[in-house]
Design a protein around this motif. Structure first.
Motif, PDB file in Angstrom:
ATOM      1  N   UNK A  12      22.394 -14.769  59.266  1.00 47.81           N
ATOM      2  CA  UNK A  12      20.932 -14.792  59.132  1.00 47.81           C
ATOM      3  C   UNK A  12      20.450 -15.140  57.719  1.00 47.81           C
ATOM      4  N   UNK A  13      21.403 -15.294  56.794  1.00 47.13           N
ATOM      5  CA  UNK A  13      21.032 -15.604  55.401  1.00 47.13           C
ATOM      6  C   UNK A  13      21.606 -16.971  55.055  1.00 47.13           C
ATOM      7  N   UNK A  14      20.838 -17.779  54.319  1.00 45.39           N
ATOM      8  CA  UNK A  14      21.319 -19.127  53.965  1.00 45.39           C
ATOM      9  C   UNK A  14      22.221 -19.073  52.743  1.00 45.39           C
ATOM     10  N   UNK A  15      23.390 -18.451  52.877  1.00 44.63           N
ATOM     11  CA  UNK A  15      24.353 -18.467  51.774  1.00 44.63           C
ATOM     12  C   UNK A  15      24.914 -19.883  51.648  1.00 44.63           C
ATOM     13  N   UNK A  16      25.277 -20.303  50.446  1.00 45.17           N
ATOM     14  CA  UNK A  16      25.898 -21.634  50.313  1.00 45.17           C
ATOM     15  C   UNK A  16      27.188 -21.740  51.117  1.00 45.17           C
ATOM     16  N   UNK A  17      27.953 -20.627  51.189  1.00 46.13           N
ATOM     17  CA  UNK A  17      29.245 -20.664  51.888  1.00 46.13           C
ATOM     18  C   UNK A  17      29.403 -19.449  52.792  1.00 46.13           C
ATOM     19  N   UNK A  71      32.205 -14.739  47.268  1.00 46.06           N
ATOM     20  CA  UNK A  71      32.549 -16.119  47.668  1.00 46.06           C
ATOM     21  C   UNK A  71      31.370 -16.833  48.322  1.00 46.06           C
ATOM     22  N   UNK A  72      30.528 -16.090  49.029  1.00 48.15           N
ATOM     23  CA  UNK A  72      29.446 -16.755  49.760  1.00 48.15           C
ATOM     24  C   UNK A  72      28.382 -17.380  48.844  1.00 48.15           C
ATOM     25  N   UNK A  73      28.440 -17.054  47.536  1.00 48.29           N
ATOM     26  CA  UNK A  73      27.490 -17.650  46.586  1.00 48.29           C
ATOM     27  C   UNK A  73      28.076 -18.880  45.887  1.00 48.29           C
ATOM     28  N   UNK A  74      29.315 -19.210  46.226  1.00 48.74           N
ATOM     29  CA  UNK A  74      29.996 -20.295  45.492  1.00 48.74           C
ATOM     30  C   UNK A  74      29.855 -21.632  46.213  1.00 48.74           C
ATOM     31  N   UNK A  75      30.299 -22.681  45.534  1.00 47.46           N
ATOM     32  CA  UNK A  75      30.174 -24.050  46.041  1.00 47.46           C
ATOM     33  C   UNK A  75      31.149 -24.252  47.208  1.00 47.46           C
ATOM     34  N   UNK A  76      30.638 -24.553  48.413  1.00 48.04           N
ATOM     35  CA  UNK A  76      31.526 -24.703  49.580  1.00 48.04           C
ATOM     36  C   UNK A  76      32.623 -25.739  49.351  1.00 48.04           C
ATOM     37  N   UNK A  77      32.317 -26.779  48.580  1.00 47.16           N
ATOM     38  CA  UNK A  77      33.314 -27.833  48.333  1.00 47.16           C
ATOM     39  C   UNK A  77      34.453 -27.338  47.443  1.00 47.16           C
ATOM     40  N   UNK A  78      34.240 -26.180  46.778  1.00 40.99           N
ATOM     41  CA  UNK A  78      35.245 -25.670  45.826  1.00 40.99           C
ATOM     42  C   UNK A  78      36.026 -24.479  46.381  1.00 40.99           C
ATOM     43  N   UNK A  79      35.648 -23.990  47.556  1.00 42.51           N
ATOM     44  CA  UNK A  79      36.246 -22.735  48.059  1.00 42.51           C
ATOM     45  C   UNK A  79      37.765 -22.835  48.182  1.00 42.51           C
ATOM     46  N   UNK A  80      38.281 -23.936  48.731  1.00 44.83           N
ATOM     47  CA  UNK A  80      39.735 -24.061  48.874  1.00 44.83           C
ATOM     48  C   UNK A  80      40.422 -24.004  47.510  1.00 44.83           C
ATOM     49  N   UNK A  81      39.865 -24.699  46.546  1.00 42.82           N
ATOM     50  CA  UNK A  81      40.451 -24.695  45.195  1.00 42.82           C
ATOM     51  C   UNK A  81      40.354 -23.308  44.570  1.00 42.82           C
ATOM     52  N   UNK A  82      39.242 -22.631  44.807  1.00 43.33           N
ATOM     53  CA  UNK A  82      39.054 -21.284  44.241  1.00 43.33           C
ATOM     54  C   UNK A  82      40.077 -20.313  44.839  1.00 43.33           C
ATOM     55  N   UNK A  89      30.315 -14.215  57.103  1.00 46.03           N
ATOM     56  CA  UNK A  89      30.761 -15.237  58.052  1.00 46.03           C
ATOM     57  C   UNK A  89      29.560 -15.832  58.782  1.00 46.03           C
ATOM     58  N   UNK A  90      29.800 -16.979  59.399  1.00 51.04           N
ATOM     59  CA  UNK A  90      28.798 -17.613  60.264  1.00 51.04           C
ATOM     60  C   UNK A  90      29.537 -18.027  61.532  1.00 51.04           C
ATOM     61  N   UNK A  91      29.279 -17.343  62.635  1.00 52.80           N
ATOM     62  CA  UNK A  91      30.028 -17.606  63.871  1.00 52.80           C
ATOM     63  C   UNK A  91      29.056 -17.871  65.022  1.00 52.80           C
ATOM     64  N   UNK A  92      29.612 -18.368  66.129  1.00 52.43           N
ATOM     65  CA  UNK A  92      28.758 -18.668  67.284  1.00 52.43           C
ATOM     66  C   UNK A  92      28.084 -17.387  67.784  1.00 52.43           C
TER      67      UNK A  92
END
Ligand SMILES: C[S@@+](CC[C@H](N)C(=O)[O-])C[C@H]1O[C@@H](n2cnc3c(N)ncnc32)[C@H](O)[C@@H]1O
Length: 187
Positions: A140-145, A101-112, A132-135
């Motif tokens: 540390x990696x720039x995944x799209x999602x 999932x982290x390689x997919x389009x963030x705008x499409x995640x809910x639909x996916x 995940x990306x949390x406080x």
């Protein structure tokens, strides 16, 4: 006896969460979302599942098809498919989506996720593992999602949550990040 096809073809073992899921999931129709060369698909096929394996990388699909052919595994259907289309039309008893999932389009995640849930038969299961990306642990990696705290669990409201955690994992370079891990059954 089950042959270790993954090591025979130089693939990693099946994802540990897929292996663990089979303690509760019985063989049926399975979908491997973002299958790559097929480490999970081969494992599932050898455990009696009829596997559809999809990835948008034609080379990975070609390799999986070649392995399936060489091994006479007629229960793997490997196809090129862009998961961002969120256009699954078949029904499955088990859908696995590990570190994809982290390689997919963030705008499409809910639909996916909605499409994946709709494509699961009542009583069927989804297993998901995603960065995940949390406080506390910025990814540390720039995944799209990446998922936020609690986000994946919320997306499965109404399902029976069999397993859920946001545990820390370590990358090859030693960097730490959280992974959202879910095994859920559709009621
Ligand atoms: C890190 S690999 C994980 C592969 C496999 N799920 C596993 O656990 O070994 C991520 C996979 O997602 C696939 N992928 C990335 N974007 C995709 C997309 N839009 N549609 C389908 N597959 C995609 C990549 O080609 C790659 O095989």
């Amino acid at each position: 006896m089950i042959k270790d096809l993954n090591s025979k073809y130089g693939l990693n073992p099946a994802h540990s969460e897929v292996v663990a899921a089979l303690e509760v999931v019985s063989a049926g129709a399975a979908l491997d979302m973002g299958c790559s060369n097929g480490r999970n698909a081969l494992y599932l096929a050898q455990h009696g599942f009829d596997v559809t394996a999809v990835d948008n990388n034609p080379d990975a699909i070609h390799m999986l098809r070649t392995i399936a052919e060489q091994e006479g595994l007629t229960n793997i259907n490997a196809k090129v498919y862009d998961l961002n289309e969120a256009r699954l039309t078949e029904q499955y008893d088990f859908i696995a989506c590990t570190v994809t999932l982290m390689f997919l389009d963030p705008a499409k995640i809910n639909a996916i996720l909605t499409n994946m849930q709709d494509a699961t038969r009542q009583g069927g299961y989804n297993v998901i593992v995603c960065a995940m990306d949390t406080a506390d642990y910025p990814c540390p990696v720039r995944f799209p999602f990446t998922f936020k705290t609690g986000q994946l669990k919320e997306a499965y409201a109404g399902w029976e949550i069999i397993k859920y955690n946001e545990n820390l994992g370590t990358m090859h370079n030693g960097a730490q990040l959280q992974f959202a891990t879910l095994l859920a059954q559709r009621r």
